[in-house]
Every structure is written in structure tokens, then in C-alpha cells.
Write an enzyme that holds these catalytic residues in place. Sequence first.
Site, PDB file in Angstrom:
ATOM      1  N   ARG A  54      -5.332   2.029  20.529  1.00  0.00           N
ATOM      2  CA  ARG A  54      -5.776   2.367  19.171  1.00  0.00           C
ATOM      3  C   ARG A  54      -4.731   3.155  18.396  1.00  0.00           C
ATOM      4  O   ARG A  54      -4.491   2.873  17.226  1.00  0.00           O
ATOM      5  CB  ARG A  54      -7.107   3.133  19.217  1.00  0.00           C
ATOM      6  CG  ARG A  54      -7.564   3.640  17.857  1.00  0.00           C
ATOM      7  CD  ARG A  54      -9.034   4.024  17.872  1.00  0.00           C
ATOM      8  NE  ARG A  54      -9.397   4.858  18.992  1.00  0.00           N
ATOM      9  CZ  ARG A  54      -9.184   6.178  19.072  1.00  0.00           C
ATOM     10  NH1 ARG A  54      -8.584   6.816  18.096  1.00  0.00           N
ATOM     11  NH2 ARG A  54      -9.566   6.845  20.133  1.00  0.00           N
ATOM     12  N   TYR A 106      -2.446  -2.109  -8.575  1.00  0.00           N
ATOM     13  CA  TYR A 106      -3.337  -2.891  -7.739  1.00  0.00           C
ATOM     14  C   TYR A 106      -4.776  -2.455  -8.000  1.00  0.00           C
ATOM     15  O   TYR A 106      -5.137  -1.307  -7.808  1.00  0.00           O
ATOM     16  CB  TYR A 106      -2.951  -2.677  -6.284  1.00  0.00           C
ATOM     17  CG  TYR A 106      -3.858  -3.293  -5.250  1.00  0.00           C
ATOM     18  CD1 TYR A 106      -4.349  -4.588  -5.391  1.00  0.00           C
ATOM     19  CD2 TYR A 106      -4.208  -2.582  -4.113  1.00  0.00           C
ATOM     20  CE1 TYR A 106      -5.175  -5.144  -4.429  1.00  0.00           C
ATOM     21  CE2 TYR A 106      -5.033  -3.126  -3.150  1.00  0.00           C
ATOM     22  CZ  TYR A 106      -5.520  -4.404  -3.314  1.00  0.00           C
ATOM     23  OH  TYR A 106      -6.341  -4.953  -2.365  1.00  0.00           O
ATOM     24  N   ASP A 179       4.173   2.253  -4.601  1.00  0.00           N
ATOM     25  CA  ASP A 179       3.753   0.933  -4.134  1.00  0.00           C
ATOM     26  C   ASP A 179       4.851  -0.042  -4.534  1.00  0.00           C
ATOM     27  O   ASP A 179       5.018  -0.369  -5.701  1.00  0.00           O
ATOM     28  CB  ASP A 179       2.418   0.547  -4.777  1.00  0.00           C
ATOM     29  CG  ASP A 179       1.894  -0.808  -4.293  1.00  0.00           C
ATOM     30  OD1 ASP A 179       2.701  -1.609  -3.768  1.00  0.00           O
ATOM     31  OD2 ASP A 179       0.697  -1.080  -4.468  1.00  0.00           O
ATOM     32  N   LYS A 204       1.385  -9.409   1.625  1.00  0.00           N
ATOM     33  CA  LYS A 204       2.064 -10.183   0.603  1.00  0.00           C
ATOM     34  C   LYS A 204       3.455 -10.622   1.079  1.00  0.00           C
ATOM     35  O   LYS A 204       3.572 -11.409   1.992  1.00  0.00           O
ATOM     36  CB  LYS A 204       2.129  -9.369  -0.687  1.00  0.00           C
ATOM     37  CG  LYS A 204       0.795  -8.714  -1.096  1.00  0.00           C
ATOM     38  CD  LYS A 204      -0.324  -9.705  -1.262  1.00  0.00           C
ATOM     39  CE  LYS A 204      -1.550  -9.128  -1.987  1.00  0.00           C
ATOM     40  NZ  LYS A 204      -2.260  -8.075  -1.270  1.00  0.00           N
TER      41      LYS A 204
END
Length: 385
Positions: A54, A106, A179, A204
Site C-alpha cells: 500500500r 481542470y 498543474d 493524459k
Amino acid sequence: MAKPPSPPKPRTLAAQALGAVEPVTRAIVPPVHVSTTYLRDPDNAYSSGYVYGRPDNATVRQAEGVLAALEGATAAMLLGSGLSAATAAVMALPEPGHIVASQVMYWAFRDWLVREAPRHGHTVTLVDTTDLAAVRDAVMPGKTRLVWIETPGNPLWTITDIAGIAEIAHAAGAKVAVDSTVATPVFSRPLALGADLVMHSATKYLNGHSDVIAGALATRDPDDAWWTRIAELRARLGLILGPFEAWLLLRGMRTLDVRVRAQSESAALLATWLGHHRGIERVRYPGLPHHPGHAIATRQMTGYGAMLSVEVLGGERAAIAVAAAVSLWKRATSLGGVESLIEHRASIEGPGSPCPTNLLRLSVGLEDPEDLYADLDRALGSVAL
């Protein structure tokens, strides 16, 4: 004495996945490490460096290493999605405070900032980050914890001066996160311009094949308390990317440079051609000399990216009709894949969107640009404007 080899360029590092070779079989393609748990040593230690799946995974580490090299970062971190990467960065801030963020960004993360960040004690100001004076007025010294910018800004492709924002934010004691999903490390390195953190929706361009949901962060200071806290949240909230997804992402990044450059060349051609089309009212693309922010993009980027938007003559009805009439372009959400996508963004974003209702967002893929133009030209011609 032989001259020592020069350091490999980013394109080479990516193509060879930092030169990784599987040590047992000598395979040149790294394997997928899917184990969720690892053996202890006789002395109860974990000399392998791995304990449980994890918080950590070998395949994830390999992909993170490639991304860090591409960004010129000292460390990178993969998470389950771009949205989880962005929200983890906000939740990891040392204490509640004021956040300044781009108006054009976004949409899902903008919505999260407006709706959910206040639940964590933050106040959020959305501002036109292309206007440094507006950012300076919005930042509150001692109270603003983070300035979050997206450049180019989706879907209007606004350009924000990263170095200018960093100067303002750091003077006020705030961090800067960028970003850089659309710019990619191929065309922009925000850390070198003063940013503290870079975020990617790795779904993307980094992956590039429309088959992975992933997010990524990169930093120039792995010892920073903020970065340490992000890593803790990734482990405690189970936000790590799965090993197979990390392997697919690693595969995608190996062709990142050639993909993005080819797509951007096609986007530049389409932007120019569509700028002369009688059915198009406006083309938004940072590579066009008349585009707002073109000069800043030229200064801080080495290319203009493969995203553009067009505003269709005839309004919303005509724009939706054009999107429905294409055949090569795929009418779908997302961007950055090898296939070209078209989308009517105002329908997706809904009330409060800064997006004009006649705007179509175009993600240019790897098809021949003449074919893509012909398809749009036919669709535009089929609609009564």
C-alpha cells in the site's frame, strides 16, 4: 584518456526507462512487481526496502524515477488519479489557510476546491492568474498557504507566468503548485522556474494511450515537511497507484517525447488552418502569435502543446452539431492520447464555467493533420451556421 560520456538527454532517459534492466533474466523491459507483501530478514528488518504494497511498490518506484528525471525533480510520487494527486497536495498543507487558484483550470479540481476545501478549513480565491497584479492583490501574506496554477489552463489555454507567480507567493510565505499536465515535462519544467510542486494528471500525456487513470507529483525538496506529509497521506489513505497501472504508465513515458512533439506539430498546423476557416469564430492556441500569453509561453516553454480550442460560428447549437458530425475525431472526454478527441466543454462543466458555449476542445492525436482538418472541415460544412 577517453572523454567521459555526456549525461543522457531526457528523451533518452525516458526511452530507456533510465536504463533499467531486470537483473535475473536481463530483460530490457522492466517486469511488473505485483506482490503485496515482502519477507522479513532473520533479524526482523527489511533489507530489501519493501514492507507492504500500500505505501510502496517497486514498479511504482521505477515509474517515479523516470518522471523525476524528466521534471528535473529530486523526487516524484504516483497516485491513483490526477484528482487524488491534487487533493492530497491540499490536504497535506500544514494547517488550514488561504488558497489562491487559477480561474481557468481542470474543472473537477476547481469544483473540489470550491466545494470541499472549505470543509478542511481552507478559504479559496479564484483569480485570473495570467494577471500578476490580480494575484498580488489576492495573496494575503501570512495567511495564504498555497498558490495553485494551471498553465496552459484548460480549456481556454491561458498562460500563467510561473516565475512571476513564484516570486509573489514566496514573498508572502506561500507555496506554489503547478498543474503542468498539458505542457508536459517535454515543454515545461516548472520547478526550474520557482515552483515548489508539479502535478500531472498522468492519465493524459504521460501515459498517452487512454488506458490508465493515474496522477503524479514532483518536488525539488524531498525533505520538505509538505512533501513528507503528502507521502504519509498516500499511505494512510491508500492513494498509491497499482503496479500494473504503474507499468503501463512507465511504458507510456518511454515514448512521451516523440508523441508530444508530433502531436504539437499537428496542433500548430490545425490552429493555423482553422484560423482561416469561415465556420470558426476564434482559435485558442498558445502557439499563435495573437494568443494572449503567447510571449510568456515562448519564454517559459519550449513548445506550445497539442491542445487547442475553437469557437464555432453559430453558437452553442452549431458547436454541438459539429462535434456530432465528425468521424475521425472521437467525441469523448479526456486528452493526451494517441487518438484525437473533440468535446463541447460547456456541456460538461455546467453552470459557472468560464468556457464559451460555442467552444469545442480539441486534443490532437497522432493521426495525419490533413486528415484531421478534412474531417473538421466536412463537419463544419455540414452544419447550417
